[in-house]
Design a protein around this motif. Sequence first.
Motif, PDB file in Angstrom:
ATOM      1  N   TYR A 194       0.817  -1.221   0.000  1.00 56.33           N
ATOM      2  CA  TYR A 194       0.000   0.000   0.000  1.00 56.33           C
ATOM      3  C   TYR A 194       0.848   1.267   0.000  1.00 56.33           C
ATOM      4  O   TYR A 194       0.340   2.358   0.273  1.00 56.33           O
ATOM      5  N   GLU A 242      -9.159   7.019  -7.817  1.00 55.93           N
ATOM      6  CA  GLU A 242      -9.831   6.745  -6.545  1.00 55.93           C
ATOM      7  C   GLU A 242      -9.078   7.486  -5.458  1.00 55.93           C
ATOM      8  O   GLU A 242      -8.115   8.199  -5.747  1.00 55.93           O
ATOM      9  N   ASP A 283     -10.477   4.649  -0.523  1.00 55.08           N
ATOM     10  CA  ASP A 283     -11.898   4.666  -0.875  1.00 55.08           C
ATOM     11  C   ASP A 283     -12.065   4.914  -2.371  1.00 55.08           C
ATOM     12  O   ASP A 283     -11.220   5.554  -2.979  1.00 55.08           O
ATOM     13  N   GLY A 317     -14.122  -1.566  -5.791  1.00 53.65           N
ATOM     14  CA  GLY A 317     -14.676  -1.636  -4.439  1.00 53.65           C
ATOM     15  C   GLY A 317     -16.003  -2.355  -4.396  1.00 53.65           C
ATOM     16  O   GLY A 317     -16.835  -2.231  -5.301  1.00 53.65           O
ATOM     17  N   GLY A 373     -16.437   3.009   0.712  1.00 54.94           N
ATOM     18  CA  GLY A 373     -15.536   1.944   1.151  1.00 54.94           C
ATOM     19  C   GLY A 373     -16.223   1.144   2.247  1.00 54.94           C
ATOM     20  O   GLY A 373     -17.158   1.645   2.878  1.00 54.94           O
TER      21      GLY A 373
HETATM   22  N1  PMP Z   1      -9.888   1.725  -2.898  1.00 55.29           N
HETATM   23  C1  PMP Z   1      -8.900   1.364  -2.081  1.00 55.29           C
HETATM   24  C2  PMP Z   1      -7.503   1.708  -2.443  1.00 55.29           C
HETATM   25  C3  PMP Z   1      -9.179   0.665  -0.895  1.00 55.29           C
HETATM   26  O1  PMP Z   1      -8.192   0.295  -0.081  1.00 55.29           O
HETATM   27  C4  PMP Z   1     -10.522   0.355  -0.584  1.00 55.29           C
HETATM   28  C5  PMP Z   1     -10.861  -0.418   0.654  1.00 55.29           C
HETATM   29  N2  PMP Z   1     -10.506   0.251   1.820  1.00 55.29           N
HETATM   30  C6  PMP Z   1     -11.531   0.786  -1.458  1.00 55.29           C
HETATM   31  C7  PMP Z   1     -11.181   1.443  -2.618  1.00 55.29           C
HETATM   32  C8  PMP Z   1     -12.983   0.474  -1.188  1.00 55.29           C
HETATM   33  O2  PMP Z   1     -13.218  -0.898  -1.407  1.00 55.29           O
HETATM   34  P1  PMP Z   1     -14.385  -1.669  -0.675  1.00 55.29           P
HETATM   35  O3  PMP Z   1     -15.643  -0.926  -0.957  1.00 55.29           O
HETATM   36  O4  PMP Z   1     -14.380  -3.022  -1.282  1.00 55.29           O
HETATM   37  O5  PMP Z   1     -14.072  -1.672   0.780  1.00 55.29           O
END
Ligand code: PMP
Length: 292
Positions: free
Chosen positions: A154, A183, A187, A209, A246
Amino acid sequence: MSSKIYINGKFFPKDKAVISVFDHGLLYGDGVFEGIRSYNGRVFKLDEHIDRLYESAKAIMLEIPLTKRQMKEAVLSTFRINKFAAYIRLVVTRGTGDLGLDPRKCPKSTIIIIADKIVLYSKDYYEKGLKIVTATTCRNIPEALNSKIKSLNYLNNILAKIEANNYGALEAIMLTYDGYVTECTGDNIFIVKDNCLITPPSYLGLLEGITRKTVMDLAIASDISVKEAVFTRYDLYTADECFLTGTAAEIVPVVEIDGRVINDGKVGDKTALLMKKYRELTANEGTPIYAM
Ligand code: PMP
């Protein structure tokens, strides 16, 4: 109440939940993960999270030594044993190897499930909205590391998060190297323009997501048109509404981007409607923690 943490099939108290310093999840960020939520004793979108975990693992040729059903049971049992918890972090690393980066030296992956509470943004932000910024750090290009893989790597996101911190913002928007919105650091992002809900397509290089998909489905069910389309900072600044999605954040409104005020600084109508629908859905849907 102290949490019990799952490591490779056994539960340990927090201070005894340890893994090797030779684990390649630590040494190289070599692994994949999921963040999963429960509401009222039901796990929201469990199948979707497990499917994404196995797809991420497949993309990096990481063998998970459990069937999907066994993995679901492990998640549910972690929720059962940690009754206070509303969020779990499921991590699968390449496992213990040597100091070289060759994954073939890691015979067995490490599976970790951590249960905890989660509050990403305080209640105020859901009522008043976030002020966010765009980062100069570009999102990884898909040809280098596809952001569809929810990997333990990350740093790309963390570099942008540091920029947000330096600006005193809670989130940062990441662009492609040629300036298209992808993004945020943790989120997905949506804008509303001329009554249409728009989010960037995943081929730009972003995590698909699960909340993003849920919100798109909710919008369609509410007769709001939805499209995946490329757009730039200009479209953010001139949007009618903006919000982030998210698992942990749920739906959080955005009222300012790089100093440009969105919707007179108020939470938009469509954003508010989708927040309401999302709350209703999460309160009523999901896999009961006693299902298996
Ligand atoms: N983008 C990133 C980089 C993320 O780490 C996340 C999850 N925290 C999301 C988007 C959202 O994904 P999800 O709705 O599946 O939690």
